[in-house]
Scaffold this active site. Structure first.
Site, short mmCIF file in Angstrom:
data_model
loop_
_atom_site.label_atom_id
_atom_site.label_comp_id
_atom_site.label_asym_id
_atom_site.label_seq_id
_atom_site.Cartn_x
_atom_site.Cartn_y
_atom_site.Cartn_z
N LYS A 169 -14.21 58.82 -27.32
CA LYS A 169 -13.52 60.08 -27.58
C LYS A 169 -13.06 60.75 -26.29
CE LYS A 169 -17.86 62.66 -27.84
NZ LYS A 169 -18.17 63.02 -26.51
N LYS A 178 -15.05 50.43 -23.61
CA LYS A 178 -15.34 50.74 -25.01
C LYS A 178 -14.46 51.90 -25.48
CE LYS A 178 -19.62 51.93 -26.60
NZ LYS A 178 -21.08 52.04 -26.63
N LYS A 208 -26.12 60.00 -17.63
CA LYS A 208 -25.56 61.25 -18.12
C LYS A 208 -25.79 62.40 -17.15
CE LYS A 208 -25.68 60.52 -23.15
NZ LYS A 208 -26.15 61.05 -24.42
#
Ligand code: TRP
Length: 344
Positions: A214, A211, A128
């Site tokens: 959003k 996967k 991240k």
């Protein structure tokens, strides 16, 4: 007295039921089908066999820059969606993390027994933080897994249902519980991860090797979308040039994903749904998937809007959940303070 205290004894309402805790971040305007089939569906079933605690983890959401209005809105919508999906406040304790002070309090204690090097090995932080440039990442993003450990340990959870990507955070949680117990006396239950293997892994409709997420809207089926939008996305789902409905995740990942979605939503096996389309084309399969998704998602969206349209009742449910959660977690945090030599 350090030893004698049985970690499991504190606050347990029913000594025989396993205790479960899980959390979901309010980082999107809607949950998507992958969230439901991968995790939230299990939250609903687990509440019948466990003493369950489910949190909308808004303190985790602020580890990356977040607009306050948007966060408040997403937290409420997430909470309303959990109710709409069947998480039942009469069976489970469902709450918003920031309403329960015990989480932030225990997180600080846990940070003080976590090694800097140990925290630096968390791969999700590395992934991240790499996105924003490592030096722009917040310290909160760095200590995110320690807050997650506090979430779990505050409730003496036996079992934590999570996806494969959370395995390392669960290992850290177990290490911290054991370390605390060894240094300061038996205080915390060492939790077991429940990695949801049977859960459907829903892939992106446009990139079926990834996967569902959003961050890629064309391939993502949001539960609050209109019937038209859902149908359109499914009709446009990427398939292949083989032209035969067969379950072959390697060679036909798009078709395999559609079959998995259909099987999961109709509680059928993969061979069953595959058999239904022997001899038919992809259009028929997509039509069936669209029907199944729409008839699942549209009532959930309607129920979510009903909860959101009655803010006073939603507040009451949130406040009652937070009070129940704080009663359990606050007692455990008091034990941890005392064990470390802190006075309250
Ligand atoms: N990190 C988890 C995720 O991204 C969310 C989470 C926060 C969580 N606290 C938790 C999950 C405690 C399980 C238990 O999925």
């Amino acid at each position: 007295m350090r030893a004698g205290v049985l970690a499991r004894a504190g606050g347990r309402q029913n000594g025989t039921m396993q205790r479960v805790l899980s959390g979901i971040q309010p980082t999107a305007d809607s949950f998507h089908l992958g969230n439901y089939l991968g995790a939230l569906r299990n939250w609903v079933t687990l509440q019948d066999t466990s003493e369950a605690f489910y949190a909308v983890v808004d303190l985790h959401a602020i580890t990356v820059p977040t607009d306050p209005e948007v966060l408040l809105e997403r937290t409420r919508t997430s909470f309303a969606q959990l109710l709409a999906l069947g998480v039942d406040p009469a069976k489970s304790t469902i709450f918003v993390q920031s309403q329960v002070p015990a989480h932030a309090e225990l997180a600080w204690l846990m940070q003080c027994i976590t090694g800097f090097g140990e925290a630096s090995r968390m791969t999700q932080f590395k992934d991240k933080s790499a996105k924003s440039g490592a030096s722009n990442a917040s310290v909160g993003l760095f200590t995110y897994p320690i807050l997650q450990a506090a979430d779990i340990l505050a409730y003496s959870a036996d079992v934590v249902p999570v996806g494969e990507d959370q395995r390392q955070h669960l290992e850290l949680t177990r290490d911290l519980a054991q370390r605390f117990n060894a240094r300061f006396g038996e205080t915390f239950v060492v939790p077991e991860p429940l990695i949801l293997k049977g859960a459907a892994r829903v892939a992106d409709l446009q990139t079926p090797t990834a996967k569902m997420s959003k961050s890629a809207p064309p391939g993502c089926l949001e539960l609050l979308e209109t019937q038209q939008a859902l149908t359109k996305k499914i009709k446009r789902a990427v398939t292949d040039s083989v032209g035969v409905v067969a379950y072959d995740p390697q060679e036909q990942p798009g078709v395999a994903n559609l079959l998995e979605i259909l099987a999961a939503l109709t509680n059928s096996s993969i061979p069953e749904v595959t058999g239904q389309f022997a001899g038919s084309g992809y259009g028929a399969l997509k039509g069936a998937v669209a029907d199944a998704v729409v008839s699942f998602a549209v009532p959930v969206a309607t129920a979510t809007r009903e909860y959101l349209a009655d803010p006073a009742t939603l507040d009451d449910i949130m406040n009652a959940g937070a009070a129940k959660a704080q009663a359990v977690a606050g007692a455990k945090v008091a034990d941890a303070y005392a064990a470390m030599g802190l006075r309250r």
